[in-house]
Design an enzyme around this catalytic site. Structure first.
Site, PDB file in Angstrom:
ATOM      1  N   TRP A 118       4.057 -40.223 -18.181  1.00  8.25           N
ATOM      2  CA  TRP A 118       5.054 -41.038 -18.894  1.00  8.25           C
ATOM      3  C   TRP A 118       4.483 -41.600 -20.183  1.00  8.25           C
ATOM      4  CZ3 TRP A 118       9.733 -39.860 -18.323  1.00  8.25           C
ATOM      5  CH2 TRP A 118      10.221 -39.456 -17.073  1.00  8.25           C
ATOM      6  N   ASP A 153       5.949 -50.413 -20.076  1.00 11.20           N
ATOM      7  CA  ASP A 153       6.955 -49.608 -19.379  1.00 11.20           C
ATOM      8  C   ASP A 153       6.792 -49.879 -17.884  1.00 11.20           C
ATOM      9  OD1 ASP A 153       8.536 -47.722 -18.133  1.00 11.20           O
ATOM     10  OD2 ASP A 153       7.703 -45.986 -19.192  1.00 11.20           O
ATOM     11  N   LYS A 200      14.665 -46.813 -10.297  1.00 13.00           N
ATOM     12  CA  LYS A 200      13.518 -46.725  -9.385  1.00 13.00           C
ATOM     13  C   LYS A 200      13.506 -47.929  -8.447  1.00 13.00           C
ATOM     14  CE  LYS A 200      12.212 -43.252 -12.065  1.00 13.00           C
ATOM     15  NZ  LYS A 200      11.432 -43.358 -13.269  1.00 13.00           N
TER      16      LYS A 200
HETATM   17  C1  PLP Z   1      11.460 -42.599 -14.612  1.00 14.44           C
HETATM   18  C2  PLP Z   1      10.586 -43.129 -15.672  1.00 14.44           C
HETATM   19  C3  PLP Z   1      10.925 -43.008 -17.026  1.00 14.44           C
HETATM   20  C4  PLP Z   1      12.174 -42.295 -17.498  1.00 14.44           C
HETATM   21  O1  PLP Z   1      13.299 -43.024 -17.217  1.00 14.44           O
HETATM   22  P1  PLP Z   1      14.754 -42.485 -17.627  1.00 14.44           P
HETATM   23  O2  PLP Z   1      15.633 -43.526 -17.066  1.00 14.44           O
HETATM   24  O3  PLP Z   1      14.944 -41.141 -17.001  1.00 14.44           O
HETATM   25  O4  PLP Z   1      14.842 -42.407 -19.094  1.00 14.44           O
HETATM   26  C5  PLP Z   1      10.057 -43.541 -17.962  1.00 14.44           C
HETATM   27  N1  PLP Z   1       8.931 -44.165 -17.596  1.00 14.44           N
HETATM   28  C6  PLP Z   1       8.567 -44.298 -16.301  1.00 14.44           C
HETATM   29  C7  PLP Z   1       7.306 -45.004 -15.944  1.00 14.44           C
HETATM   30  C8  PLP Z   1       9.394 -43.779 -15.297  1.00 14.44           C
HETATM   31  O5  PLP Z   1       9.046 -43.902 -14.002  1.00 14.44           O
END
Ligand code: PLP
Length: 366
Positions: A104, A178, A202
């Site tokens: 990521w 993030d 998530k």
């Molecule tokens: C799932 C995830 C993303 C992407 O998220 P989207 O909602 O699909 O844009 C980005 N960073 C992390 C750490 C993730 O787990």
């Protein structure tokens, strides 16, 4: 038999929340309407929105000088939205520092390069993304527009166990985190961040909602070509209703926040998450049959990748898991093997059922 869903995202939600949403589906609190049918500007939805905002602020102890924005586009859109909103505070072309800890981070870096100069201040690539580079090794720029970390690498299964102090080396640059896959899973000091962002699917609720928690002084610097719907100032000034927000996702997220409060808040859920992760990692470590390669202090509490030493058994393993209603254990295609995501809503009974199956499978095939 109870179904346990170990998917990485969209992922398991608390059963109680789904039951409440089902009960309220056709008639929310006597309104005669589903939340999906309500105007986002009506008093019913505004009350849902305000309560969700208040509860999230309380759960994460977000200071008063931070805005909580309910946006869309996911964390991947934020990879562009963040530089478009932050690099304008510096002379162009601005530099942004990244810590590369896995899949990521790499995506975030690639996207940011469209908007600024990127300095990768530290990378775990040589260690095959099994560790977080220690803070002392980071080669930060002297005046970056911000420093970006991915607090939990969902695919690689590594997680920051510290909040880096960067102010002294960077002319007080804001830290951007993030937290898509570990928000609300552990206590954080929100005041150490300039921006926290997370896709909801998530650990919070349904896909379609992106949370952005941003310090007020960082708002109002969008580049001229930033789409209006993604300009934090316009979004903040309109209380996240510059355009129609993802109302139903906000409603479910709000129910999850209420559920979290009933569990005792983030401190209590963190203890539960520690216990769940320990149960699973302890078993993996005790076995010669399974492997997890992540350096211990940085093992993710949320996403646990593991491998069978004999990978020719992978399909048999997954088929047996499915029979026992242990679902979505196949690892990400870029990593292979298995991955168990054990977010807040995964009860310890689910982790115990997985460990029981791991033992049973090992006894039969080991
Ligand atoms: C799932 C995830 C993303 C992407 O998220 P989207 O909602 O699909 O844009 C980005 N960073 C992390 C750490 C993730 O787990």
């Amino acid at each position: 038999m109870t179904v346990y869903n170990f998917a990485a995202g969209p992922a398991v939600l608390p059963k109680e929340v789904l039951q409440q949403a089902a009960a309220e589906m056709l008639d929310w609190h006597g309104s005669g309407m589903s939340v999906m049918e309500m105007s986002h500007r009506g008093k019913e939805f505004i009350s849902i929105y305000e309560e969700a905002e208040r509860d999230l602020r309380e759960l994460l102890a977000v200071p008063a000088n931070y805005k909580i924005l309910f946006m869309q586009g996911g964390a991947i859109a934020e990879n562009a939205i963040i530089p478009m909103n932050l690099v304008g505070r510096k002379p162009q072309p601005a530099t942004v520092d990244f810590i590369n800890t896995g899949s990521w981070s790499i995506k975030s870096i690639k996207e940011a390069k469209k908007y600024c100069h990127v300095n990768v201040a530290a990378t775990a690539e040589l260690n095959k993304f099994t560790t977080i580079p220690p803070r002392v090794e980071w080669k930060l720029s002297r005046d970056p527009a911000y420093v970006h970390i991915c607090n939990n690498e969902t695919i690689d299964g590594i997680e920051f166990d510290f909040t880096p102090d960067i102010a002294a080396d960077t002319n007080d640059a804001p830290l951007v985190g993030d937290m898509s896959s570990n928000i609300l899973s552990r206590a954080i000091d929100a005041s150490k961040y300039g921006v926290i962002y997370a896709g909801a699917q998530k650990n919070i609720g349904p896909a379609g909602l992106t949370l952005v928690i941003v310090r007020e002084d960082l708002i109002g610097h969008a580049l001229p070509f930033c789409p209006s719907a993604f300009d934090w100032k316009l979004v903040a000034d309109a209380d996240s209703m510059y355009n129609t927000p993802p109302t139903y996702s906000i409603y479910i997220a709000g129910l999850v926040f209420q559920w979290l409060k009933r569990q005792g808040g983030v401190a209590a859920i963190e203890q539960a998450n520690i216990a769940k992760a320990k149960l699973l990692y302890d078993y993996l470590d005790s076995s010669e049959f399974y492997i997890n390669r992540i350096v211990k202090p940085f093992r993710s509490r949320m996403n646990v990748p593991f491998f069978l030493r004999d990978e020719s058994l992978n399909e048999t393993f997954l088929a047996g898991a499915k029979e026992r209603k242990l679902l979505q254990l196949k690892g990400h295609k870029s990593v292979g093997g298995m991955r168990a995501s054990i977010y807040n809503a995964m009860p310890i009974e689910g982790v115990q059922a997985l460990v029981d199956y791991l033992k049973e499978f090992e006894n039969k095939h080991g």
